[in-house]
Design a protein around this motif. Sequence first.
Motif, PDB file in Angstrom:
ATOM      1  N   SER A 125       0.908  -1.188   0.048  1.00 31.61           N
ATOM      2  CA  SER A 125      -0.024  -0.138  -0.046  1.00 31.61           C
ATOM      3  C   SER A 125       0.893   1.162   0.112  1.00 31.61           C
ATOM      4  O   SER A 125       2.131   1.023   0.198  1.00 31.61           O
ATOM      5  N   SER A 126       0.278   2.407  -0.437  1.00 33.57           N
ATOM      6  CA  SER A 126       1.027   3.645  -0.396  1.00 33.57           C
ATOM      7  C   SER A 126       0.289   4.803   0.259  1.00 33.57           C
ATOM      8  O   SER A 126      -0.939   4.716   0.180  1.00 33.57           O
ATOM      9  N   ARG A 127       0.884   5.606   0.928  1.00 32.93           N
ATOM     10  CA  ARG A 127       0.184   6.740   1.240  1.00 32.93           C
ATOM     11  C   ARG A 127       1.080   8.230   1.090  1.00 32.93           C
ATOM     12  O   ARG A 127       2.085   8.179   1.208  1.00 32.93           O
ATOM     13  N   ILE A 128       0.121   9.197   1.048  1.00 37.27           N
ATOM     14  CA  ILE A 128       1.185  10.430   0.757  1.00 37.27           C
ATOM     15  C   ILE A 128       1.217  11.160   2.290  1.00 37.27           C
ATOM     16  O   ILE A 128       0.203  11.483   2.793  1.00 37.27           O
ATOM     17  N   ILE A 129       2.313  11.540   2.485  1.00 37.75           N
ATOM     18  CA  ILE A 129       2.630  12.002   3.818  1.00 37.75           C
ATOM     19  C   ILE A 129       2.528  13.531   3.856  1.00 37.75           C
ATOM     20  O   ILE A 129       1.902  14.217   4.518  1.00 37.75           O
ATOM     21  N   THR A 130       2.673  14.278   2.719  1.00 35.74           N
ATOM     22  CA  THR A 130       2.591  15.529   2.209  1.00 35.74           C
ATOM     23  C   THR A 130       2.891  15.654   0.834  1.00 35.74           C
ATOM     24  O   THR A 130       3.561  15.098   0.218  1.00 35.74           O
ATOM     25  N   LEU A 131       1.929  16.840   0.458  1.00 37.14           N
ATOM     26  CA  LEU A 131       2.040  17.197  -1.091  1.00 37.14           C
ATOM     27  C   LEU A 131       2.084  18.795  -1.002  1.00 37.14           C
ATOM     28  O   LEU A 131       0.823  19.349  -0.840  1.00 37.14           O
ATOM     29  N   GLN A 132       3.094  19.352  -1.071  1.00 41.42           N
ATOM     30  CA  GLN A 132       3.240  20.844  -0.910  1.00 41.42           C
ATOM     31  C   GLN A 132       3.512  21.656  -2.182  1.00 41.42           C
ATOM     32  O   GLN A 132       4.371  21.310  -3.088  1.00 41.42           O
ATOM     33  N   ASN A 133       2.915  22.733  -2.179  1.00 44.21           N
ATOM     34  CA  ASN A 133       3.270  23.595  -3.257  1.00 44.21           C
ATOM     35  C   ASN A 133       4.469  24.549  -2.691  1.00 44.21           C
ATOM     36  O   ASN A 133       4.339  25.230  -1.805  1.00 44.21           O
ATOM     37  N   VAL A 134       5.639  24.227  -3.373  1.00 39.20           N
ATOM     38  CA  VAL A 134       6.773  24.939  -3.222  1.00 39.20           C
ATOM     39  C   VAL A 134       7.156  25.910  -4.395  1.00 39.20           C
ATOM     40  O   VAL A 134       8.457  26.287  -4.351  1.00 39.20           O
ATOM     41  N   SER A 135       6.343  26.398  -5.193  1.00 48.33           N
ATOM     42  CA  SER A 135       6.537  27.282  -6.337  1.00 48.33           C
ATOM     43  C   SER A 135       7.116  28.538  -5.768  1.00 48.33           C
ATOM     44  O   SER A 135       6.713  28.977  -4.918  1.00 48.33           O
ATOM     45  N   GLY A 136       8.141  29.082  -6.536  1.00 45.22           N
ATOM     46  CA  GLY A 136       8.772  30.205  -6.197  1.00 45.22           C
ATOM     47  C   GLY A 136      10.027  30.330  -5.496  1.00 45.22           C
ATOM     48  O   GLY A 136      10.797  31.291  -5.551  1.00 45.22           O
ATOM     49  N   PHE A 137      10.653  29.063  -4.793  1.00 46.33           N
ATOM     50  CA  PHE A 137      11.806  29.243  -4.111  1.00 46.33           C
ATOM     51  C   PHE A 137      12.932  29.375  -4.950  1.00 46.33           C
ATOM     52  O   PHE A 137      13.787  29.654  -4.597  1.00 46.33           O
ATOM     53  N   ASP A 138      12.990  28.865  -6.227  1.00 45.20           N
ATOM     54  CA  ASP A 138      14.076  28.838  -7.190  1.00 45.20           C
ATOM     55  C   ASP A 138      14.000  30.259  -8.238  1.00 45.20           C
ATOM     56  O   ASP A 138      14.849  30.501  -9.108  1.00 45.20           O
ATOM     57  N   GLY A 139      12.958  31.113  -7.719  1.00 50.02           N
ATOM     58  CA  GLY A 139      12.731  32.473  -8.771  1.00 50.02           C
ATOM     59  C   GLY A 139      13.084  33.571  -8.227  1.00 50.02           C
ATOM     60  O   GLY A 139      12.939  34.606  -8.793  1.00 50.02           O
ATOM     61  N   GLU A 140      13.990  33.528  -7.213  1.00 45.43           N
ATOM     62  CA  GLU A 140      14.330  34.819  -6.404  1.00 45.43           C
ATOM     63  C   GLU A 140      15.154  35.735  -7.222  1.00 45.43           C
ATOM     64  O   GLU A 140      15.215  36.865  -7.050  1.00 45.43           O
TER      65      GLU A 140
END
Length: 270
Positions: A125-140
């Motif tokens: 079986s599988s489960r998602i621990i976290t699914l985060q939107n991390v957009s913008g961290f490489d665009g500084e």
Amino acid sequence: MAEVLEFRVPAGSARTLLVWGLEPQPDLERSLFSAFSRFGLLYSVRAHSNAAVAGPGYYGVIKFYSAGDASRAQRACNGQRLFQKSPLKVCVCTKQRMFQQQAPALSSNKCQELANHYLGFNGWSSRIITLQNVSGFDGENEEGGEASQKRSLQFLCALEVTLPNHGIRSRGVALGEAGTGNGQDPLEFLTATRRAQKLAVGKALSGAFQKILLVVLENGKVAVEYNSSQEEPTDSLTEKELKGLVQVNDLSLERFDLEEEVLSDLSFDD
């Protein structure tokens, strides 16, 4: 003698069969699949037309996950007619392009197919621990004009695969990215969000399976081992720490084929 299978693209000539003397017919690859899949799980089936110097007809390339299955299929099918009037010649491939390093990881769909075959549908079986939107961290460091013209969404997924019958848990962490154009179209933004999520989940699932080895015994039974050599720094983090993970600079953005992953097939932790 036991055979060890990894969740990677099957490599080595012993897992690949060449089928000669194929007669032209509709759905030739489907016929090949039906004939050879009874000997074991297939990774791929391809039919190609003969070179001009070889005359009319086709040849097939059958790739198994297991070398043992390929060997049994070769012995049983060589010289047989199978699905056509003339007999076929089936031989083990003697020359094949080898991967310089490690074979590529299987796609998440292929990982699930392999796990279902050897472990059973209820064997993992599988489960998602976290699914985060991390957009913008490489665009500084991007200039404002360039960033406004071309934007992308990035999602970070941490996922765990469990094999309850073997007492094994394995984690995968991956980044999925999809372009949103200029970001002005709501439908395009929604599509990009879904695509980035699917890519992140699929790559994380594949990553978790890379740490699992299937040991197929001579009697057909399957043992499982955890491949600690594939462990990553994130494997030592607690679930709380994983859910707060936002530093993505060290994660690879290697290209994967986009697959139709279904998030509803995986369970979320609240």
